[in-house]
Design an enzyme around this catalytic site. Structure first.
Site, PDB file in Angstrom:
ATOM      1  N   GLY A  24      28.416  45.804  44.008  1.00 14.67           N
ATOM      2  CA  GLY A  24      29.594  45.773  43.134  1.00 14.67           C
ATOM      3  C   GLY A  24      29.368  45.021  41.829  1.00 14.67           C
ATOM      4  CB  ILE A  25      31.753  42.936  39.864  1.00 11.32           C
ATOM      5  CG1 ILE A  25      32.838  44.019  39.713  1.00 11.32           C
ATOM      6  CG2 ILE A  25      31.702  42.051  38.632  1.00 11.32           C
ATOM      7  CD1 ILE A  25      34.270  43.487  39.630  1.00 11.32           C
ATOM      8  CB  VAL A  68      30.586  30.888  48.574  1.00 13.13           C
ATOM      9  CG1 VAL A  68      29.516  31.538  47.728  1.00 13.13           C
ATOM     10  CG2 VAL A  68      31.724  31.851  48.887  1.00 13.13           C
ATOM     11  CG  ASN A  94      30.897  38.596  41.623  1.00 10.95           C
ATOM     12  OD1 ASN A  94      31.710  39.301  41.016  1.00 10.95           O
ATOM     13  ND2 ASN A  94      30.259  39.033  42.716  1.00 10.95           N
ATOM     14  CB  ALA A 104      57.340  40.784  55.846  1.00 12.41           C
ATOM     15  CG  ASN A 105      53.743  42.782  58.121  1.00 10.53           C
ATOM     16  OD1 ASN A 105      54.425  42.410  59.071  1.00 10.53           O
ATOM     17  ND2 ASN A 105      53.951  43.924  57.505  1.00 10.53           N
ATOM     18  CG  ASN A 153      48.316  44.387  42.788  1.00  9.03           C
ATOM     19  OD1 ASN A 153      49.174  45.195  42.431  1.00  9.03           O
ATOM     20  ND2 ASN A 153      47.121  44.755  43.210  1.00  9.03           N
ATOM     21  CE1 TYR A 159      40.885  39.358  45.146  1.00  7.73           C
ATOM     22  CE2 TYR A 159      42.529  40.219  43.623  1.00  7.73           C
ATOM     23  CZ  TYR A 159      41.211  40.016  43.967  1.00  7.73           C
ATOM     24  OH  TYR A 159      40.208  40.451  43.140  1.00  7.73           O
TER      25      TYR A 159
HETATM   26  P1  NAI Z   1      32.766  43.828  46.560  1.00  9.02           P
HETATM   27  O1  NAI Z   1      33.522  43.698  47.834  1.00  9.02           O
HETATM   28  O2  NAI Z   1      32.151  45.140  46.223  1.00  9.02           O
HETATM   29  O3  NAI Z   1      31.600  42.716  46.506  1.00  9.02           O
HETATM   30  C1  NAI Z   1      31.870  41.380  46.819  1.00  9.02           C
HETATM   31  C2  NAI Z   1      30.589  40.711  47.260  1.00  9.02           C
HETATM   32  O4  NAI Z   1      30.907  39.351  47.611  1.00  9.02           O
HETATM   33  C3  NAI Z   1      29.984  41.368  48.518  1.00  9.02           C
HETATM   34  O5  NAI Z   1      28.600  41.582  48.339  1.00  9.02           O
HETATM   35  C4  NAI Z   1      30.265  40.350  49.603  1.00  9.02           C
HETATM   36  O6  NAI Z   1      29.302  40.349  50.657  1.00  9.02           O
HETATM   37  C5  NAI Z   1      30.261  39.040  48.814  1.00  9.02           C
HETATM   38  N1  NAI Z   1      30.943  37.977  49.554  1.00  9.02           N
HETATM   39  C6  NAI Z   1      32.120  38.050  50.219  1.00  9.02           C
HETATM   40  N2  NAI Z   1      32.381  36.895  50.847  1.00  9.02           N
HETATM   41  C7  NAI Z   1      31.342  36.059  50.569  1.00  9.02           C
HETATM   42  C8  NAI Z   1      31.035  34.728  50.947  1.00  9.02           C
HETATM   43  N3  NAI Z   1      31.825  34.025  51.763  1.00  9.02           N
HETATM   44  N4  NAI Z   1      29.882  34.174  50.478  1.00  9.02           N
HETATM   45  C9  NAI Z   1      29.054  34.890  49.670  1.00  9.02           C
HETATM   46  N5  NAI Z   1      29.304  36.164  49.285  1.00  9.02           N
HETATM   47  C10 NAI Z   1      30.433  36.737  49.737  1.00  9.02           C
HETATM   48  O7  NAI Z   1      33.765  43.349  45.427  1.00  9.02           O
HETATM   49  P2  NAI Z   1      33.770  43.561  43.835  1.00  9.02           P
HETATM   50  O8  NAI Z   1      34.784  44.575  43.525  1.00  9.02           O
HETATM   51  O9  NAI Z   1      32.402  43.705  43.330  1.00  9.02           O
HETATM   52  O10 NAI Z   1      34.375  42.144  43.392  1.00  9.02           O
HETATM   53  C11 NAI Z   1      33.599  41.084  42.859  1.00  9.02           C
HETATM   54  C12 NAI Z   1      34.540  40.021  42.303  1.00  9.02           C
HETATM   55  O11 NAI Z   1      35.382  40.590  41.312  1.00  9.02           O
HETATM   56  C13 NAI Z   1      35.480  39.437  43.363  1.00  9.02           C
HETATM   57  O12 NAI Z   1      35.685  38.056  43.100  1.00  9.02           O
HETATM   58  C14 NAI Z   1      36.763  40.216  43.135  1.00  9.02           C
HETATM   59  O13 NAI Z   1      37.887  39.514  43.596  1.00  9.02           O
HETATM   60  C15 NAI Z   1      36.740  40.337  41.634  1.00  9.02           C
HETATM   61  N6  NAI Z   1      37.569  41.402  41.094  1.00  9.02           N
HETATM   62  C16 NAI Z   1      37.336  42.720  41.434  1.00  9.02           C
HETATM   63  C17 NAI Z   1      38.135  43.708  40.890  1.00  9.02           C
HETATM   64  C18 NAI Z   1      37.930  45.162  41.193  1.00  9.02           C
HETATM   65  O14 NAI Z   1      38.753  45.961  40.748  1.00  9.02           O
HETATM   66  N7  NAI Z   1      36.886  45.562  41.904  1.00  9.02           N
HETATM   67  C19 NAI Z   1      39.241  43.377  39.988  1.00  9.02           C
HETATM   68  C20 NAI Z   1      39.378  41.983  39.704  1.00  9.02           C
HETATM   69  C21 NAI Z   1      38.571  41.045  40.246  1.00  9.02           C
END
Ligand code: NAI
Length: 251
Positions: A24-25, A68, A94, A104-105, A153, A159
């Protein structure tokens, strides 16, 4: 002075850590920071396995299994950085999760897990790196917030609260870090096409895409380019800021 046009690797010689870098990001942030010259330590949970080593190989960096939220996450990271690199210059918080439920849930487990990963971990790890001298002067901290932390949201009280907290954290920490010549900023993505957003129900997902005036989901690179700016010397005078990456979100 203004950087020369040939100055295309602004992070040359810098050591960067990206959490949640397996996919991802985070994976794209690792790629862009590496393109811009940094040596990248790609950290993710042990369960990320192959995906993490694939990212690390792709960017010519190192893979580090790091949950983390582990009690010793900061210490473990500081030790790794000090032993192998004498410290780091850039940390990108990240790693993030969602555990959506209507209010509620919502239950304590979902609430606490999201706050622990998204809000408490970035704060504790930054603190520990500083205490251990593992983040060098001139350093950069970049936190990944979300538009959900600015506008809220539905179904995401946990979140949204965690991501709003990240903004407060960045603003409150900036003056403290400034004393050490370290900046801290946040990026707040809107809807970005990743596994996280692919998991949400179709109607909500389509709605998310349409919240952008571009009427489509953003790409991971849109976020990563801004992270690289915050990580670079170009943003020397910018700290305590939060910038949305959401195509002029309609919310
Ligand atoms: P994703 O779910 O594709 O990737 C997240 C990564 O973080 C995964 O590789 C996962 O294994 C890792 N991760 C989760 N828990 C962890 C932990 N305890 N320790 C170490 N690594 C851990 O998510 P995405 O979409 O790439 O999101 C990345 C960041 O961007 C997150 O902080 C998310 O909240 C934020 N974000 C994403 C948006 C979106 O539309 N995708 C929008 C706004 C923010």
């Amino acid at each position: 002075s203004v950087a020369p046009a040939s100055w295309d690797r602004p992070l040359e010689g810098k050591v960067a850590v990206v959490t949640g870098a397996a996919r991802g990001i985070g994976a794209t942030i690792a790629e862009v920071l590496s393109r811009d010259g940094a040596k990248v330590i790609c950290a993710d949970i042990p369960a990320a396995g192959e995906a993490l080593s694939e990212t690390a190989n792709k960017v010519g960096g190192t893979a580090l299994a790091l949950d983390v939220t582990a009690d010793d996450a900061g210490e473990k990271l500081a030790e790794h950085l000090l032993e192998r690199h004498g410290g780091a210059d850039i940390i990108v918080h990240n790693a993030g999760i969602t555990r959506d439920k209507t209010l509620a849930n919502m239950d304590d487990a979902r609430w606490n897990m999201v706050i622990a990963v998204n809000l408490l971990a970035p704060q504790r790890i930054t603190d520990t790196l500083l205490a251990k001298g593992a983040l060098r002067s001139g350093g950069r901290v970049v936190d990944v917030s979300s538009i959900a932390g600015i506008a809220g949201n539905r179904g995401q009280t946990n979140y949204g609260t965690s991501k709003a907290g990240v903004i407060g954290l960045v603003q409150a920490t900036a003056p403290v870090l400034a004393e050490k010549d370290i900046t801290i900023n946040a990026v707040a993505p809107g809807f970005i096409e990743t596994a996280m957003t692919a998991a949400i129900p179709f109607v909500t997902r389509e709605g998310g895409r349409r919240m952008s005036s571009l009427l489509q989901g953003g790409q991971t690179v849109d976020v990563a380019e801004l992270v690289s700016y915050f990580a670079s010397p170009a943003s020397n005078a910018v700290t305590g800021q939060v910038v949305r990456v959401c195509g002029q979100s309609l919310i």
